[in-house]
Design an enzyme around this catalytic site. Structure first.
Site, PDB file in Angstrom:
ATOM      1  NE  ARG A  19      40.030  45.892  38.979  1.00 29.07           N
ATOM      2  CZ  ARG A  19      41.199  46.407  39.310  1.00 29.07           C
ATOM      3  NH1 ARG A  19      41.990  46.118  38.364  1.00 29.07           N
ATOM      4  NH2 ARG A  19      41.270  47.036  40.536  1.00 29.07           N
ATOM      5  CG  ASN A  37      38.896  48.707  37.107  1.00 25.16           C
ATOM      6  OD1 ASN A  37      38.150  48.048  37.043  1.00 25.16           O
ATOM      7  ND2 ASN A  37      39.541  49.100  38.057  1.00 25.16           N
TER       8      ASN A  37
END
Length: 91
Positions: A19, A37
């Protein structure tokens, strides 16, 4: 031409800094949106901006960062809605 995209990345993409990698690359390309996520183990990217820049981001996502192992990147193109002011990690 500004557009939006909903992107799902599968593979070894959680717990490997993916990320943060996506956030850094999206900001470099001047894109807005978020990355987060999913409970399925996938990573979701919602992004808006120039279509060419989003395509560059998709190319980068297909490669991933050093610790990740990307198996698939699914893209659904959307209409530009100008919903985001920056790109960030969502939790």
């Amino acid at each position: 031409m500004d557009v939006g995209a909903h992107i799902i990345v599968t593979g070894l993409v959680q717990g490997v800094g993916f990320r943060w990698f996506v956030e850094r690359e999206a900001k470099k390309l001047g894109l807005t949106g978020y990355v987060k996520n999913l409970y399925t183990g996938e990573v979701e990217v919602i992004v808006e901006g120039d279509r060419g820049m989003i395509e560059e981001l998709i190319d980068v996502l297909r490669v991933g960062n050093r610790a990740s192992r990307v198996v698939d990147v699914r893209v659904t193109w959307r209409k530009f809605e100008n919903k985001y002011h920056d790109f960030r990690i969502a939790f």
